[in-house]
Design a protein around this motif. Structure first.
Motif: not given
Length: 402
Positions: A234, A236, A359, A361-362, A364-365
């Motif tokens: 990932n 992240g 986004n 969070e998205l 980092s994924q």
């Protein structure tokens, strides 16, 4: 005969051609633009044309529809547009990195219309070819900047008609003009060949990146055995966000991150557009990744290798790279075309059509395949070799153009 202008405003070139017998050509005549040019005032009152043209710094005079991929004018306002015959000259007061005083180009396309914001003018026949070349130089920029009043629009030159046509110019005799033209045609042909070579190298690099990052082509260890399989990771886990901010005004040079890379803001926009109060700007160091959360989906993400340190707008996001990665390998990976698709999926439509909010969070994924450090180094070294060749050809182009 040209009227004599203030000799301090313009200089005759130091390098001069000679005639066929080796004799010097006559001295250049120094005057002003109005001596050989006349402002065109004819407007499209009877709507005799609907072909709108635009004057661009990169492509010269082109069809507005092809340049913007759509018409941005309507027939209802075309009666106020200037008629631009074939061979006429057009000045666009909009400034840019490529045209810091605004572009002046000759219409070699076909007759059409131009916005009343532009200055359209005709030139006496014997001087047209020479002035087409002359306006591609920068020798007239200093005068334009001296007489311009930027006013409220910092992206436009505000020059009166009188000042524009009082621009000092120096003109050689017809025979020397011809010599200059022949020489510059030969230079243009060399530059065109070098540009084609550069384009082929860039296409080769794109093709090799596709094969390398899809693992169609794999490197081997120095001993000849295979590297281990690439691992799925990932983003992240490979990027760690940092946010170190300035504590005083103008602590570092202001940088701008664009889809084309990282630049000094003053050079990219021909001025600094950052706030005079830039305390709290983020500090960007060499080897860090910077992106624009609103324009990431358009490719605004770069590895900073050009500047040891600088500062960027607080709206940008800055990341350190993991020890598991080779910086130049990650710089290439993060700008792969397939990654732009991933960035778009991790961005949400905002109020503006051209802006999407990332986004995190998205982001980092997002998953990428990562080779071991040694294979990353081999890939990075290979791509750097191509970049060095591209840079060498680019330098040849710059030298030929000087």
């Amino acid at each position: 005969m040209l009227m004599v202008a203030d000799a301090q405003n313009i200089k005759v070139p130091e390098i001069r051609f000679k005639d066929e017998d080796g004799n010097d050509f006559p001295d250049w005549e120094i005057g002003v633009l109005s001596d050989v040019a006349k402002k065109s005032k004819e407007k499209n009152k009877s709507l005799q044309s609907s072909e709108v043209l635009t004057n661009s710094a990169t492509r010269g005079i082109v069809s507005q529809g092809s340049y913007f991929d759509r018409e941005i004018t309507t027939e209802s306002n075309l009666d106020g547009y200037y008629i631009v015959p074939l061979g006429a000259f057009v000045y666009n007061p909009r400034i840019s990195k490529l045209a810091p005083a605004g572009p002046i180009n000759r219409n070699n396309l076909y007759g059409g219309l131009m916005s009343p914001l532009y200055t359209v003018f005709s030139v006496e026949g014997e001087y047209s070819d020479f002035l087409e070349i002359y306006f591609k130089t920068t020798v007239w920029h200093r005068y334009m900047k001296a007489v311009s009043n930027f006013g409220v629009r910092h992206d436009r030159m505000n020059v009166s008609t009188g000042d524009f046509f009082n621009m000092p110019i120096a003109l050689p005799c017809t025979s020397e003009q011809r010599k200059i033209g022949e020489f510059l045609i030969a230079v243009d042909e060399r530059i065109a060949r070098l540009k084609r070579k550069k384009e082929r190298l860039e296409e080769y690099k794109k093709g090799m990146m596709q094969k390398l990052f899809s693992q169609e082509i794999r490197f081997k260890r120095d001993a000849g055995n295979d590297f281990p399989d690439w691992e799925l990771r990932n983003l992240g886990n490979l990027l760690a966000e940092v946010s170190v901010k300035t504590t005083m005004n103008n602590q570092y040079e202001v940088l701008s991150s664009t889809a084309d890379g990282i630049y000094l803001q003053s050079e990219y926009f021909n001025r600094q557009i950052a706030s005079k109060d830039n305390v709290g700007y983020k500090i960007l160091k060499k080897g860090q990744v910077v992106l624009s959360p609103q324009n990431l989906w358009l490719g605004n993400i770069s590895l900073n290798m050009a500047f040891d340190v600088g500062m960027v707008s607080p709206s940008y996001r800055i990341f350190d790279l993991s020890d598991e990665t080779v910086s130049s390998f990650m710089g290439a990976l993060l700008r792969l075309p397939r990654m732009f698709y991933e960035y778009a999926q991790a961005s949400e439509q905002g109020a503006s059509v051209v802006r999407r909010n990332l986004n995190l969070e998205l982001f980092s994924q997002i998953q990428v395949e990562l080779p071991c450090l040694e294979e990353q180094q081999k890939i990075a070294k290979f791509l750097q070799g191509i970049d060095d060749k591209i840079t060498a050809v680019a330098n040849q182009i710059d030298n030929a153009a000087e």
